[in-house]
Design a protein around this motif. Structure first.
Motif, short mmCIF file in Angstrom:
data_model
loop_
_atom_site.label_atom_id
_atom_site.label_comp_id
_atom_site.label_asym_id
_atom_site.label_seq_id
_atom_site.Cartn_x
_atom_site.Cartn_y
_atom_site.Cartn_z
N LEU A 1 93.82 -10.59 22.05
CA LEU A 1 94.52 -9.97 20.92
C LEU A 1 94.38 -8.47 21.16
CD1 LEU A 1 93.42 -12.03 17.80
CD2 LEU A 1 95.07 -12.56 19.58
N ARG B 1 84.86 -1.16 28.39
CA ARG B 1 85.32 -2.35 27.65
C ARG B 1 84.36 -2.69 26.51
NH1 ARG B 1 88.66 -6.84 31.00
NH2 ARG B 1 89.99 -5.41 32.16
N TYR C 1 93.31 -5.82 16.81
CA TYR C 1 92.27 -6.80 16.49
C TYR C 1 90.97 -6.48 17.24
CZ TYR C 1 96.52 -9.18 15.07
OH TYR C 1 97.71 -9.48 14.48
N ARG D 1 86.68 -7.92 17.54
CA ARG D 1 85.72 -8.93 17.13
C ARG D 1 84.58 -8.24 16.38
NH1 ARG D 1 81.57 -12.17 18.16
NH2 ARG D 1 81.94 -14.41 18.01
N THR E 1 86.27 -7.55 21.96
CA THR E 1 87.59 -8.14 22.12
C THR E 1 87.65 -9.59 21.66
OG1 THR E 1 87.81 -6.72 24.03
CG2 THR E 1 89.41 -8.49 23.82
N LEU E 2 88.75 -9.96 21.02
CA LEU E 2 89.03 -11.36 20.73
C LEU E 2 89.92 -11.90 21.84
CD1 LEU E 2 89.63 -11.03 16.90
CD2 LEU E 2 87.90 -12.51 17.94
N TYR E 3 89.46 -12.93 22.52
CA TYR E 3 90.18 -13.48 23.65
C TYR E 3 90.94 -14.74 23.29
CZ TYR E 3 87.71 -10.34 26.78
OH TYR E 3 87.25 -9.22 27.43
#
Ligand SMILES: [Zn+2]
Lengths: 799, 350
Positions: free
Chosen positions: B172, B158, B200, B202, B163-165
């Motif tokens: 996303l 991961r 997407y 981050r 990641t954008l949460y």
């Protein structure tokens, strides 16, 4: 992962080209990012022999030295207190560029010429030591390069390691891969551990609460250690790996981590209370100060190392301030353990405490190798600190390592890879990688993977090894036959196909396609007076300008406008096909996503004044685009344009309706909002709901209509009426009153008499036609009269 | 010769001379018409002369008539030739005032975004091979985006994607791979889908934008092999970058494929030499290779997650970054240009 070439060669006798090695490992899945020389910036330093050293005639603190630098004798003025005749020292000759970028020049210091500089370790970027100049071993030859006589590493590879290859987070791991790649033997370092007296197991008891969180914990005791200078060979090897020397004890643990991949921790044994080491979770809200002197708040998910009374380390992440080694420490408790990767990862991430150690624990360390690493570290510690290693090991291994064995079906492997290799090839690969192979059943071997290859968990992982070692790049290329069902063959237009059609229309209509970020700032939505409900927020946005998914297409298009105006682009005709996002509790993603088409027109209608004229775009331009799309391109029913009051950011705002359903809006951005985006002229916007349009489209099929056989008759009429009567009202009324032979009616002219603001003249052309015969003038006149009479009755107009 | 005849004939001759001498008066078609009436009209000069014919002896009449016809013919030809001249002069005048260099009345030229162009081009190749479009949500749940793709919570993989949460369980989408799951849940094999769309991360710097585009491809059937994967990708790479493009498959790791590979193509700028005009190539950093996509054979755990039997089916999946391909293909150096929408940038892709 940095890999020093010479360190690697201690394990495997690779003598070939370094680029070849890098390329070969890259093709084994260890991607080479670059090759560096860590000591590039001191490569020109030479050994100097201080032949004479006299006080400076004009300055007490300076000495004037005559230094033999091999090919000449040079005079150097030196300010270090420890300079003395007979020393071997590092010299930067005139022209040398120092690590800080300074170039050594000829200089005169208080009247005495100085041709170079005698350097301290700090000046060479090798350590923080600046007590004085660096006095080197007397055996070094004047004029020799410093990097050569110190045997400094000149080649360090930088590899990108994928998360599955935990085994390659060490020099040893790379040595194994190098041996595999070039068929070379692997030599492990020899262990020469001298144990003396007592039994560590009697001094410390290891207790593990949850075997799953910590399958193995070993500890050794090293007594009577002294703080000593770290031997050059060790500190320079660490430096080449990007690790500065810290102390002789800590350096030993770092050394083993880089070399064999096992993170180790050393406690000050005298600060460990209760003769116990216990591995157990923290409790929620508990405070603990790590050795960087920061107090951390823990949760029950964080695993701690405790002594008899208190927590002493965050397992696998960082030691505690209350038990760390310091300059006066005499006795060491050396930990070598295995922790559950997920647990370490969670804690390191939550506390934002990534370290070389946690990085390795998160990916998994070699449980079988753990003991060897500890022993080798203990040996090095004793050697570099003068301490003695207490006999025995304090140990608990509630979950001993179990060999993992997987079936391997060679024919299946070949089918998946698209290869046709002899089984012997696979057997050789497994054997070289340290796997055990039992081929009693030739169709289904039993392959046991070694403890350092935690990624070999399943049969398919073995396939990957065969493919990787053979070379994925050597697999043949075949174009697959894609089987299709009959149902699939008659599929309707896909969403992608539909959206592509809309985009192609946009480009054909003379618009430029724009793509904006799907997220905007909360403020952008507020500015447009858009509802606060239903917004999908991003919990960890990169910035406040990107903290919410757009609920409307306008903010992005207005940003595009603003950017273009700032660039001096005053004609903007853009469209965007993208999604809007609002919360939806029914959805499995908690979000409703809706495709829409946005159009923004701004500035002159045409890109040249001549021959078009210089008028700016107006309502009729955007409306025309909408009609062109809906009626002429998609062949939907005639849209109706209905003035809508109190729209959030458009005024006027016109709803576009087809058969009663609103499919979109058209309008002018309110002046104060447009002003924020630096728009001095009218900005016209379209927002079409493509989901509704697509649904309507599904019902539409093209059907050819016979061309008319008889000629039309046309009659024009100018309707005078109040400006409040809309053209559409009149058109509807005429259509509604027209008899069977009225084929169509269109507006042909608008005229507002000068000085008149309550009335206007609209001219319409009515087309009459019969499908069965040529109409006579009298017949048309009669019908036309009827239409006008009915129109006059229906609306407050005259002719 | 009879005196009357002589004066009749002389009268006709002088009429012809008279007409000839009037050339300067016929500058326009209107003036020419006036002359025509004056000489040839019903009451014109020729008609008047002919009125004298009756007074001649009958024996003279044929000669007089013949002469009269000749003069009529002469005058007619004269006037006709002047008409041709006048028309020619008119045409000449008209053409000499026509300016073909005036700017044309061009309609606006619309354009598609370079991302759309590249996406279409790639998708056209793949649909040509039989792949079908699939589309799905950009706001995705953790299960589709991670868990079903063999990335359980706490999995270090991961970390490969920042990641954008939206919430603990909603993200996303970080890749279009989640569409593999949705596509497989929807149908039984064979499955051959491509999913182009926005993703997407981050991440925002010179080489990353927080939003970009990917194309995901998935083929599941009996006996799909890595050779099929190599064939499919080689075909489309050569279609996009040219038939001489070299393709390199380098072992890598993705949680949802096993084995996994990254695909490099020979550098489009330096042609794989690693240098341009003696200095290190800026596109490939001197390696001669440029990474363009990740791929692999679908991991058995992914099949298990969607209820396919990994003993029966095999498949491949790949995902590629559209902007990256567009940058290479069009020579765009700055990634941020894609989302600034400067019309001078957009207009170049017509
Ligand atoms: Zn290149």
């Amino acid at each position: 992962m940095l890999v020093s070439l010479n360190w690697l060669r201690e394990f495997v006798p690779y003598e070939g080209d370094i680029q070849v090695l890098g390329d070969k490992l890259t093709m084994l899945g260890l991607e080479l990012e670059g090759i560096d020389d860590p000591f590039e910036n001191i490569k020109d330093l030479v050994i100097g022999h201080v032949v004479e050293c006299d006080p400076h005639p004009e300055a007490d603190k300076l000495s004037v030295c005559t230094v033999d630098v091999g090919d000449e004798m040079v005079s150097i003025v030196c300010g270090a207190p420890n300079i003395a005749k007979g020393q071997k020292v590092p010299v930067a000759k005139v022209g040398t560029i120092m690590p800080d970028g300074m170039k050594i020049k000829k200089a005169k210091l208080r009247g005495v010429q100085s041709l170079g500089m005698i350097c301290s370790e700090r000046e060479l970027g090798l350590s923080e030591d600046h007590e004085g100049i660096w006095v080197l071993d007397d055996s070094f030859q004047p004029g020799a390069k410093l990097v050569d006589v110190l045997n400094l590493e000149r080649v360090v590879f930088d590899f990108d390691i994928t998360p599955n290859r935990a085994d390659c987070l060490s020099i040893l791991g790379f040595a194994r891969e190098t041996a595999l790649a070039f068929d070379l033997p692997l030599t492990m370092p020899e262990l020469n551990l001298v144990e003396s007296g007592g039994n560590a197991a009697d001094d410390i008891r290891i207790v593990i609460d949850d075997a799953d969180l910590c399958p193995l914990y070993n500890a050794r005791i090293i007594r009577d250690v002294e703080t000593r200078k770290v031997p050059d060979w060790m500190r320079f090897k660490l430096l080449a790996q990007g690790q500065r020397s810290i102390s002789n004890i800590v350096d030993c643990t770092n050394y083993l981590m880089f070399e064999l991949g096992q993170p180790l921790h050393s406690f000050d044994l005298d600060l460990i209370e209760g003769a116990t080491i216990r591995v157990a979770p923290a409790t929620d809200g508990m405070k603990f100060t790590t050795l960087d002197d920061i107090e951390r708040t823990l949760t029950a998910n964080d695993l701690l190392i405790w002594d008899g009374k208190k927590p002493v380390a965050l397992a696998g992440v960082m030691g505690g301030a209350n038990s760390e080694m310091h300059s006066g420490s005499r006795n060491v408790l050396l930990e070598s353990a295995v922790f559950r990767p997920g647990s370490v990862r969670k804690t390191a991430r939550r506390l934002s405490l990534p370290s070389d150690a946690s990085y390795r624990f998160e990916r998994g360390v070699d449980q079988v190798m753990s003991r060897f690493c500890m022993d080798r570290a203990a040996q090095l510690m004793a050697e570099t600190s003068g301490g003695t290693v207490v006999s025995g090991v304090a140990s608990a291994e509630p979950l001993p390592w179990k060999n993992r064995t997987h079936g391997y079906r060679h024919d299946r492997c070949m089918r998946l890879l698209g290869l046709d290799l002899e089984p012997d090839f696979a057997k050789k690969v497994f054997t070289l990688e340290g796997c055990g192979v039992d081929d009693t059943d030739p169709t289904n071997w039993l392959v046991s993977s070694p403890s350092h290859r935690l990624d070999l968990e399943r049969e398919v992982d073995l396939y990957e090894e065969v493919g990787r070692v053979y070379g994925l790049d050597r697999i043949p290329t075949v174009l697959p036959r894609v089987a299709k069902s009959l149902d699939g063959a008659v599929a309707a237009e896909t969403e992608y196909g539909f959206l592509k059609r809309i985009k192609t229309w946009g480009a054909g209509a003379g618009l430029n396609e724009a793509i904006n970020y799907s997220f905007v700032g909360d403020e952008d939505l507020d500015r447009l007076n858009l509802p606060a409900e239903g917004r999908v927020f991003i919990a960890n946005p990169l910035s406040e300008e990107q903290n919410v998914m757009r609920t409307d297409i306008a903010p992005g298009l207005l940003k595009t406008l603003k950017h273009n105006l700032a660039q001096g682009n005053n004609h903007v005709r853009v469209f965007e096909v993208a999604k809007k996002f609002v919360t939806d509790s029914e959805s499995d993603t908690a979000t409703k996503e809706q495709n829409c088409l946005g159009i923004l027109l701004y500035g002159p209608r045409h890109d040249s004044d001549w021959p078009w004229g210089s008028e700016d775009v107006d309502y009729l331009d955007v409306k025309g685009l909408v009609e062109h799309l809906l009626s002429d391109t998609l062949k939907l029913s005639e849209p109706e344009f209905v003035l809508t009051r109190d729209h959030a950011y458009l005024e006027p705002c016109v709803a576009v309706k087809i058969d009663g359903d609103v499919v979109g809006i058209v309008g002018k951005v309110k002046a104060d909002i447009a002003n924020f985006y630096h728009a001095k002229k009218d900005a016209w916007l379209v927002d079409m709901d493509l989901a509704i349009v697509r649904d309507m489209l599904a019902a539409h099929t093209i059907k050819f209509e016979e061309l008319p056989k008889f000629p039309p008759s046309r009659r024009d009429v100018t309707v005078i009426g109040p400006v409040t009567v809309q053209a559409q009202d009149i058109l509807r009324a005429i259509e509604g009153t027209g008899g069977k032979i009225l084929e169509s009616v269109e507006l042909v002219a608008e005229f507002v008499p000068e000085g008149q603001d309550e009335e206007r003249n609209l001219s319409f052309r009515l087309t009459y036609r019969s499908p069965t015969k040529t109409l006579k003038d009298t017949q048309v006149d009669k019908e036309h009269k009827k239409v006008l009479a009915a129109l006059e009755k229906a609306l407050p107009v005259r002719f | 010769m009879n005196k009357d005849l002589k004066s009749f004939l002389e009268g006709l001759d002088s009429l012809a001379h008279d007409c000839e001498s009037r050339k300067g008066q016929a500058c326009s078609l209107e003036e020419l018409d006036e002359l025509r009436i004056e000489f040839l009209g019903r009451k014109g000069k020729l008609a008047q002369s002919m009125g004298q014919l009756g007074r001649l002896d009958n024996t003279d009449k044929p000669a007089a008539g013949k002469k009269a016809n000749e003069v009529k013919q002469l005058i007619t030809e004269l006037l006709d030739s002047w008409q041709v001249e006048i028309n020619a002069a008119k045409t000449d005048m008209a053409l000499s005032t026509f300016d073909p260099s005036m700017p044309g009345r061009k309609p606006w030229v619309g354009t598609l975004h370079p991302v759309t162009l590249v996406m279409d081009e790639i998708c056209d190749v793949l649909t040509g091979l039989g792949f079908e479009y699939a589309s799905g949500p950009e706001v995705e749940n953790d299960w589709h985006n991670f868990e079903a793709l063999n990335m359980p919570p706490e999995h270090p993989a991961r970390d490969m994607q920042d990641t954008l949460y939206v919430s603990d369980k909603i993200v996303l989408r970080t890749h279009t791979s989640g569409m593999q799951i949705r596509s497989m849940l929807k149908q039984e094999p064979p499955v051959a889908v491509i999913c182009p769309g926005k993703v997407y991360r981050r991440d925002s710097d010179l080489t990353h934008t927080p939003m970009f585009h990917q194309i995901e491809g998935l083929l599941v059937d009996r006996n799909v092999s890595m050779a099929d994967l190599r064939g499919t990708l080689t075909a489309f790479v050569r279609q996009i970058f040219g038939a001489k493009t070299e393709v390199r498959f380098r072992p890598s790791f993705f949680p949802f494929t096993e084995p996994s590979a990254e695909v490099d193509i020979s550098c489009v700028l330096c042609g794989g030499k690693g240098e341009v005009a003696g200095s290190t190539c800026r596109v490939c950093k001197g390696t001669g290779w440029v990474e363009i996509l990740g791929c692999g054979m679908v991991d058995p755990n992914v099949f298990t997650a969607v209820g396919y039997d990994p003993e029966v089916y095999s498949g491949f999946a790949f995902g590629l970054g559209v902007e990256r391909v567009a940058m290479l293909k069009y020579g765009i150096g700055d990634l941020r240009m894609f989302f600034e929408n400067d019309v001078r940038f957009l207009e170049q892709f017509s």
